[in-house]
Design a protein around this motif. Structure first.
Motif, PDB file in Angstrom:
ATOM      1  N   UNK A  12     -11.517  -4.866  -4.220  1.00 11.29           N
ATOM      2  CA  UNK A  12     -11.079  -3.883  -3.229  1.00 11.29           C
ATOM      3  C   UNK A  12     -12.216  -2.916  -2.876  1.00 11.29           C
ATOM      4  N   UNK A  13     -13.013  -2.521  -3.884  1.00  5.57           N
ATOM      5  CA  UNK A  13     -14.158  -1.646  -3.603  1.00  5.57           C
ATOM      6  C   UNK A  13     -15.160  -2.347  -2.708  1.00  5.57           C
ATOM      7  N   UNK A  14     -15.405  -3.624  -2.995  1.00  7.78           N
ATOM      8  CA  UNK A  14     -16.388  -4.375  -2.198  1.00  7.78           C
ATOM      9  C   UNK A  14     -15.926  -4.526  -0.757  1.00  7.78           C
ATOM     10  N   UNK A  15     -14.614  -4.638  -0.541  1.00 10.20           N
ATOM     11  CA  UNK A  15     -14.067  -4.786   0.809  1.00 10.20           C
ATOM     12  C   UNK A  15     -13.754  -3.448   1.456  1.00 10.20           C
ATOM     13  N   UNK A  16     -14.005  -2.326   0.723  1.00 11.29           N
ATOM     14  CA  UNK A  16     -13.721  -0.976   1.230  1.00 11.29           C
ATOM     15  C   UNK A  16     -12.265  -0.860   1.661  1.00 11.29           C
ATOM     16  N   UNK A  17     -11.355  -1.392   0.817  1.00 14.52           N
ATOM     17  CA  UNK A  17      -9.931  -1.379   1.148  1.00 14.52           C
ATOM     18  C   UNK A  17      -9.374   0.038   1.060  1.00 14.52           C
ATOM     19  N   UNK A  18      -8.448   0.361   1.943  1.00 12.66           N
ATOM     20  CA  UNK A  18      -7.832   1.680   1.992  1.00 12.66           C
ATOM     21  C   UNK A  18      -6.795   1.810   0.886  1.00 12.66           C
ATOM     22  N   UNK A  19      -6.418   3.032   0.540  1.00  8.80           N
ATOM     23  CA  UNK A  19      -5.369   3.214  -0.480  1.00  8.80           C
ATOM     24  C   UNK A  19      -4.062   2.524  -0.128  1.00  8.80           C
ATOM     25  N   UNK A  20      -3.735   2.496   1.193  1.00  8.47           N
ATOM     26  CA  UNK A  20      -2.487   1.842   1.604  1.00  8.47           C
ATOM     27  C   UNK A  20      -2.515   0.359   1.245  1.00  8.47           C
ATOM     28  N   UNK A  21      -3.638  -0.307   1.506  1.00  7.51           N
ATOM     29  CA  UNK A  21      -3.765  -1.735   1.207  1.00  7.51           C
ATOM     30  C   UNK A  21      -3.702  -1.966  -0.303  1.00  7.51           C
ATOM     31  N   UNK A  22      -4.416  -1.128  -1.087  1.00  9.08           N
ATOM     32  CA  UNK A  22      -4.409  -1.289  -2.544  1.00  9.08           C
ATOM     33  C   UNK A  22      -2.988  -1.112  -3.110  1.00  9.08           C
ATOM     34  N   UNK A  23      -2.308  -0.063  -2.614  1.00  9.96           N
ATOM     35  CA  UNK A  23      -0.950   0.187  -3.089  1.00  9.96           C
ATOM     36  C   UNK A  23      -0.006  -0.940  -2.706  1.00  9.96           C
ATOM     37  N   UNK A  24      -0.168  -1.465  -1.480  1.00  6.14           N
ATOM     38  CA  UNK A  24       0.698  -2.545  -0.993  1.00  6.14           C
ATOM     39  C   UNK A  24       0.563  -3.796  -1.865  1.00  6.14           C
ATOM     40  N   UNK A  25      -0.671  -4.151  -2.218  1.00  4.69           N
ATOM     41  CA  UNK A  25      -0.882  -5.340  -3.033  1.00  4.69           C
ATOM     42  C   UNK A  25      -0.250  -5.176  -4.410  1.00  4.69           C
ATOM     43  N   UNK A  26      -0.373  -3.982  -5.002  1.00  5.77           N
ATOM     44  CA  UNK A  26       0.223  -3.763  -6.321  1.00  5.77           C
ATOM     45  C   UNK A  26       1.748  -3.813  -6.243  1.00  5.77           C
ATOM     46  N   UNK A  27       2.317  -3.233  -5.143  1.00  8.88           N
ATOM     47  CA  UNK A  27       3.765  -3.292  -4.978  1.00  8.88           C
ATOM     48  C   UNK A  27       4.254  -4.736  -4.845  1.00  8.88           C
TER      49      UNK A  27
END
Length: 1489
Positions: A12-27
């Motif tokens: 996610x860091x390498x792709x500069x993913x936003x918090x929304x995307x990170x949270x969505x994947x975990x959900x």
């Protein structure tokens, strides 16, 4: 990093993913890189699984994830970036592990232990003490108070496999799957305790080769189980291996393996698919455990993912070729079992010295039969087991493939596709192809429109553009394909939509294939034909589209050029928009019975003389279309109207004129809207029902987003940078409908598995050999396609091209169009293999032993039969062997065996829906599509019974019929007699009557037509064998009792009664009855399986017409074919009539017809006894001066049958008065069924003609050159010159009394070899007066011109004539031998009698007027005449006198006229200088007339 993979946060860091995307994947539960990598195999699946839910606003209880509209493209890119990174890391990790397994170390390593276990070499044995520790731990646990004992024999000998699994779990953590065959291949004992033959005598060979300077060891090929027992053993062995090394909790491992066993048992015939599914699941578990997941969690995901299992089971078998051993070494021949049980070799089978044993060593998938599991034991089960385990196949010593498949698909099943998309447009075919199977091996596109190219690049970045097909070269393209697919195993899928303006009915001036745009289709056809030859041995699968062509000749042209069948499809069947289009494919439609998208039966009808597939797909209504506030017309919403087919907009704002056919027919309101929109589209797009309205009531043409959805695309599909809206409308109007394209591609791909038919290696017995060979080749049932008119020449597109093409014209007599692909397959086996006679003997012996092995299974099945079925099957010679019969069908992969087995067990239905036949072509009519309901049937039946009782007539044949019923009762086929119901009021329960007019047939629904082999099929076999042998005798068998050998399902529907002098007798049928439609369909389905078994097991080219079976074979094989066929029936418990058996003979009576074969030809002539009975009947009718409608119908049927044995169409025109009497037509209304003048004349003529009819002859080779004939005629109405080809456009109102006086002309061009003759003239009024009726007059000119040619130029004709006519009604009349006009019928009768006298074999073929070289000759325009041509001057005055008499006297026409014209034809003379008449000679009454 776990298991060599980074964390999800790192990605996610390498792709500069936003918090929304990170949270969505975990959900969503995605917490590891491996899970993200494996969630989708391509971007389409990723979009469905993750992206689309987020864009729409994902919600799961209290958990919510949303993205603002402005941020959606950014979030989309982030998820896609993370997924690509995850896949890259995952594949790298898997690849490193595989390389670590394959590469052996070059040099000695230090003695110190490596720092990382992953760098250590995988051991071949467990460390000291580990095995004992593992066993003690397992055995220490007690079960019900007793110590457990680990089943050591399950793994003994496979210690290296166990060591690897232990090492991966306890040391390296680089998990790999445990394949089904690994332990089975190496362990010392089988599951039954016997020594394992797979491991016995194995040689430990070290296979090394040099790669990049290093010694690399070849991986040992893993043995693959080929039976359900082997699959189950493999799962159990894997379970014990996983339990022994404590890969997971024992209960979890047991649950996982139990589920796998259950799934394997549910698909016993899908062994290969089950092995691939097990391996795919193994990789999913391995990669999950690499990411730190437990076995329990990974296995639970697989157990709950039933869709993946179903996806694997839906795939077809993939045959993988293995090495055949030393080069040039001949494979061992198959062996058969002798009576003592010892094996003996089978000789090579080569009746003509051409056969040989094959060298290929194919490993087919071996399905298991459901029949062999219905008994606890039996010799056949042990024999099957012995076959699989005691005769292991040699392993492939070649390099193994270490590629890891992410998601098994058709590609992983061994099928790669290269897509060649010509005239590609916006890539509809590629879109559908990728949705079905994913991205092909390569996608090559030919498209010149920049807008289309931009759309293609947007959706398919992997596309390879090749520009204009006219600028490409088949040779260069073939080189490119070879580079893409060096192995030559890929399937070439060709899609194309050549330009259609020159074929469309919209364009009045369309020039068809001769136009500028139409000629592109011609050049493309030639391009494809050349390419197919260059890319062999790859299979080419075409899907070519165009409009419904206004010229039928163009359809036939491209059908021949593409070697494909055209089928009409229209999305209006399921959608709100019409788009009828022709699609050419090479699908075997007879093998396709259901829609792959819905599972519903395919339905057909005939439109414009073409087969139309009715698209019964999920309905698309106006509610499914997003219109942004616009509303469809109410009639469109209700389904009363359809939107018109999309058309391209005008090229600019100036607009375009309306089609010529609409001039003066445009309603004012429509015309006003059309003009207000600057005439951008065709006028019909401005009708109320074709437009959408806004909230104010203003009408709009459909916007682009609506059109995209109407065509099956998502809104915005054609949107691309630089593409303007007008261009998007144009591209959509030229595109295929997506759902139609997807359906056709699904159908095509469903048959791709049958394209290649490799030959398996010989096995242990003759029966095993033929069964395995049959299982690995196409069934080839039926004719595969509708009968098409034979084309005598190559496709052409102008007059001189047509003229030159006829130099190599082939007469249809030498085109064996009646030979079935399945018969050709048998002939190919004879030439490829060896001693067919010995093979048949050994197969029959094996079948007889097999029947004994099936005795226990048969007895169990017999005990389950309903009482009435058991009665029918209890024959004096034995009992019907249904289990054995069905098992054999399963082994050759015959379709829908389950349904047939059920019907043979409980009986066949008499009413309602009937099961379709295998290989039967769909019906193109609606005869059996609207059956009456059950309630209506009961009412009809009740009325029938009352009517029969009230008639009180005693059948004159009651005594013989009653005796037959009594005899049938003794055989168990009839029960009774019963007491009549009291309400009948006569001295037999409310019952249903005997099928016929009792209403039974009115309840039947069927979608296909039974396959009947006629005498033409026997002749076709003889012709096909002409090159290989001199004598081709024919033999035959008659199946005893036919329909009566099989039982009905519902006996309450099968009562019958009749009046006798002693009262009414009532019986009930247990067996199928004659006269019932259901009996015909059901019996023929069963009979088809018998001919198929004879072809597959005995290599016998068998045919059947209902219960008459037979074959035409070479003399050395005929006797064994005749005997073994009867023995096959005997093994299956079926009976043939010994008295009617017809041993092989060169003159044989088949279906009441005498078939005679010599070394040069075959011929058909009527059976003398039938001719004698027919003559007696005709004499009786004449003497009594009476013919009832029933007698007329019977007589016409016999005459039609007689026609199949006589020369050409002699006497067909004589049937018209008989049809009129048979069908009570107004023209035949008389009292007391007396003979009319027409009937008296016809019967008198038939009595004289029938004894003189010459036989129908089929020469094996042309012993004379083909004569080519062109004729044309015209007449002048007012100032317009009309040709016979203009019959559809001639004004409907004109003075027919003036027709004989109209200016006319005819022309003839005749070519034979290097000689060309021509002549022209006019037809005088007194002749035309005879044919003055409007419909007759139109083509009478053409027919009379043909008569002139065939009669007066007869000295210049050879026996084989191909005649080209540009008038379709005339061509049809000449070919059939009759028309609607009495005068024309008399001429037709004479002409075919003339052909019979001279033994001329004419073939009449339609030619476009523009390609008819006789067209200018008929108008006395001789500028096309070549110097070498010779002109004939004919004296026609006596000819016209005789012709007028022929037209009015059918008796004269069929007798004396033939002699009179024979004398007259001697008077033609030839002018050598070829002097020409003036251009207007037809007006002045030239001497030629």
């Amino acid at each position: 990093m776990r298991g060599g993979l980074p964390s999800l946060d790192d990605v996610a860091d390498e792709a500069a993913a936003s918090p929304v995307v990170r949270s969505y994947l975990k959900l969503r539960g995605i917490t590891t890189v491996g899970t993200l990598a494996l969630i989708a195999s391509d971007e389409t699946q990723l979009d469905k699984a993750l992206i689309t839910p987020l864009m729409a606003g994902w919600k799961d209880g209290p958990n919510v994830a949303t993205v603002a509209d402005a941020d959606k493209p950014i979030a989309h890119a982030m998820i896609l970036h993370m997924w690509n990174l995850a896949r890259s890391h995952w594949l790298k990790s898997a690849g490193n592990h595989l390389n670590a397994q394959v590469v052996a170390p070059q040099t000695a390593t230090p003695t110190t232990s490596p720092a990382d276990p992953k760098d250590e070499k995988v051991p071949k044995t467990l460390p000291n003490g580990v095995w004992s520790s593992l066993l003690n731990k397992y055995n220490s646990a007690q079960l019900h108070g007793r110590d457990r004992q680990f089943p050591v024999k399950e793994l003994m000998g496979a210690e290296s496999i166990v060591a690897r699994v232990w090492w991966e779990h306890h040391r390296s953590k680089l998990y790999t799957p445990l394949h089904l065959g690994e332990i089975l291949q190496h362990r010392s004992f089988q599951s039954n305790g016997d020594l394992n033959p797979l491991a016995k005598g194995q040689k430990k060979l070290t296979n090394l080769y040099v790669e990049d300077g290093s010694l690399v060891q070849k991986e040992e090929a893993v043995w693959q189980p080929r039976s359900i027992l082997a699959v189950l053993d493999g799962i159990v062995a894997a379970k014990w291996a996983m339990i022994s090394v404590q890969l997971g909790d024992e209960l979890d491992i047991t649950e996982y393996c139990d589920v796998m066993c259950q799934r394997a048992r549910s698909r016993p015939a899908k062994c290969e698919q089950m092995s691939l599914y097990w391996s795919a699941c193994g990789w999913r578990i391995a990669m999950a455990m690499r990411d730190g997941m437990t076995f329990s969690a990974a296995a639970k995901q697989i157990i709950n993912d039933y869709d993946r299992f179903a996806e694997h089971m839906a795939k077809e078998d993939s045959l993988k070729k293995t090495s055949s051993g030393a080069k040039g070494r001949q494979a061992d021949p198959p062996k058969g079992f002798g009576k003592s049980g010892k094996q003996k070799p089978l000789y090579r089978w080569a009746p003509y010295g051409k056969g040989r044993w094959g060298h290929s060593d194919w490993t087919p998938s071996q399905g298991s039969s459901s029949w062999q599991h219905r008994s606890s034991g039996g010799g056949w089960q042990s024999w099957q087991r012995q076959k699989d385990w005691e005769q292991p196949r040699p392993q492939n010593e070649g390099t193994t493939n270490t590629t890891v498949a992410l998601t098994p698909s058709l590609t992983s099943m061994g099928k790669e596709f290269i897509h060649l998309a010509f005239f590609d447009g916006i890539g509809t075919a590629e879109l559908a192809l990728e949705e079905v199977i994913g991205r092909p091996l390569a996608y090559l596109s030919w498209e010149t429109c920049p807008d289309c190219i931009w759309v293609l690049d947007r959706h398919f970045p992997h596309v390879q553009h090749r520009g204009d097909v006219d600028a490409d070269n088949p040779s260069e393209l073939a080189k490119t394909i070879q580079q893409i697919d060096p192995s030559g195993l890929a399937i070439i899928f060709v899609s194309g939509g050549p330009p259609c303006p020159d074929f469309s009915g919209i364009a009045a001036s369309a020039q068809g294939k001769e136009g500028h745009e139409g000629s592109k289709f011609v050049r493309f056809s030639k391009f494809l034909s050349r390419l197919e030859k260059l890319v062999k041995p790859r299979d080419t699968v075409p899907l070519i589209e165009n409009v419904l062509m206004q010229n039928p000749g163009d359809v036939r042209f491209f059908t021949d050029a593409l070697q494909a069948q055209p089928v009409l499809l229209d999305p209006a069947d399921f959608s709100i928009i019409s788009r009828p289009r022709l699609f050419w494919t090479r699908l075997r439609w007879c093998d396709l019975s259901s829609c792959p998208m819905t599972g519903k039966p395919l339905q057909w009808q005939k439109v414009h003389k073409l087969p139309k597939l009715i698209l019964d797909l999920p309905r698309v209504t106006t509610d499914d279309i997003q219109t942004d506030g616009l509303e469809f017309h109410d009639k469109v919403k209700s389904g009363q109207a359809k939107l018109p087919c999309l058309t391209t907009p005008a090229p600019n704002q100036a607009g375009r004129p309306p089609p010529k056919k609409m001039k003066g027919h445009i309603p004012p309101s429509v015309k006003l809207r059309w003009q207000q929109d600057n005439r951008q589209y065709a006028p019909w797009h401005y009708q109320d029902t074709a437009m959408l309205s806004d909230s104010t009531g203003r009408l709009h043409t459909p916007p682009i987003a609506v059109k995209e959805q109407l065509q099956g695309f998502p809104a915005g599909f054609t949107q691309a940078p630089g593409v303007h809206e007008r261009a998007r409308h144009r591209m959509l109007a030229n595109a295929w409908h997506f759902q139609v394209a997807k359906l056709l591609i699904l159908l095509i791909l469903s048959q791709c598995g049958a394209l290649a038919a490799p030959t398996p290696a010989p096995r242990t017995s003759a029966l095993q050999f033929v069964l395995e060979l049959a299982a690995n080749e196409p069934l080839l049932l039926g004719p595969t396609q509708w009968t098409q008119q034979v084309c005598t020449k190559r496709p052409t597109f102008n007059m001189w091209d047509h003229w030159e093409a006829t130099d190599q014209a082939v007469h249809p007599l030498f085109c064996n169009s009646h030979i079935e692909p399945g018969i050709i397959q048998v002939f190919d086996r004879w030439r490829r293999w060896g001693d067919v006679n010995r093979l048949r003997l050994e197969v029959i012996a094996d079948l007889q032993r097999l029947a004994d092995d099936f005795r226990e299974i048969h007895d169990h099945w017999k005990a389950t039969l309903p009482n009435h079925v058991a009665k029918v099957y209890s024959q004096s010679g034995g009992f019907l062997q249904v289990p054995l019969w069905m098992w054999l069908l399963e082994q050759i992969k015959y379709p829908d065996v389950t349904t047939l087995a059920k019907e043979l067990t409980v009986g066949f239905p008499t009413t309602g829906q009937l099961s379709p036949g295998a290989g039967w072509l769909p019906r193109l009519d609606s005869r059996y599509t609207s059956p009456i309901s059950r309630e209506e049937f009961l009412q009809v039946n009740k009325a029938y019974v009352a009517r029969k009782l009230n008639s009180r007539l005693i059948d004159p044949h009651w005594k013989s019929m009653l005796d037959e019923l009594v005899q049938e009762h003794q055989m168990g086929r009839v029960d009774g007699p019963f007491e009549t119901p009291a309400e009948w009021g006569v001295p037999g329960t409310s019952v249903n009557g005997l099928p016929m007019r009792s209403g039974h047939n009115s309840t039947v629904r069927v979608s296909d037509s039974p396959l009947h082999h006629t005498v033409d099929n026997y002749i076709a076999s003889a012709v096909a064998l002409a090159d290989g042998c001199n004598l081709r005798p024919t033999w035959g068998h008659d199946m005893a009792s036919a329909y009566r050998q099989f039982a009905v399902a519902c006996i309450e529907e099968n009562y019958t009664f009749m009046r006798t002098p002693g009262g009414v007798v009532l019986f009930r049928h247990n067996a199928m009855s004659f006269g019932a439609v259901s009996s015909v369909w059901s019996f023929n389905r069963a009979a088809d399986t018998l001919t198929t078994l004879a072809r597959k097991l005995l290599w016998c080219p068998s045919l059947h017409f209902v219960d008459d079976f037979g074959a035409t074979e070479p003399a050395p094989l005929a006797e064994s074919g005749f005997r073994s066929f009867a023995q096959l029936f005997e093994v299956l418990g079926l009976q043939t009539k010994a008295k009617k058996a017809q041993p092989p003979a060169k003159i044989q009576k088949i279906l009441g017809v005498m078939i005679s074969t010599t070394t040069h030809d075959a011929s058909l002539h009527p059976c003398p006894q039938r001719v004698e009975r027919l003559m007696t009947n005709i004499t009786t009718y004449l003497q009594s001066n009476r013919l009832t409608p029933e007698e007329a119908q019977t007589l016409s049927g016999k005459l039609i049958f007689l026609q199949t044995t006589s020369f050409g169409q002699m006497g067909m025109a004589l049937l018209a008065p008989l049809y009129a009497r048979a069908h009570h037509l107004p023209s035949d209304r008389v009292e007391n069924d007396q003979l009319t003048h027409a009937l008296t004349a016809v019967l008198t003529t038939l009595r004289a003609l029938i004894p003189c009819m010459p036989p129908r002859r089929f020469p094996f080779q042309a012993d004379q050159p083909v004569t080519v004939l062109y004729t044309d005629a015209f007449f002048k109405l007012g100032e317009h010159v009309w040709h016979a080809s203009d019959h559809e456009n001639i004004p409907k109102k004109w003075n027919t009394n003036q027709a004989p006086l109209l200016v006319n002309g005819w022309g003839i061009v005749l070519k034979i070899g290097a000689q060309t003759l021509f002549c022209a003239g006019v037809i005088p009024p007194e002749v035309l007066k005879v044919f003055a009726k409007r419909k007759a007059y139109i083509f009478a000119l053409e027919i009379l011109t043909q008569v002139i040619a065939f009669v007066l130029l007869r000295k210049h004709f050879s026996a084989y004539v191909v005649s080209y006519i540009d008038n379709q009604p005339g061509q049809s009349c000449l070919s059939k031998g009759y028309g609607r006009d009495p005068a024309i019928n008399c001429v037709m009768s004479f002409l075919w009698c003339w052909f019979g006298r001279l033994q001329i074999y004419p073939h009449f073929e339609w030619v476009p007027s523009a390609q008819n070289i006789a067209d200018p000759i008929s108008r006395f325009r001789f500028d096309i005449v070549q110097p070498s041509w010779q002109r004939l001057h004919l004296n026609l005055e006596p000819f016209w006198k005789l012709l007028i008499r022929v037209a009015g006297d059918i008796s004269f026409a069929t007798s004396e006229a033939v002699d009179a014209f024979a004398v007259l034809s001697e008077e033609t003379f030839l002018v050598q200088d070829g002097a020409a008449e003036p251009e207007d000679g037809y007006q002045s009454g030239s001497a030629d007339g």
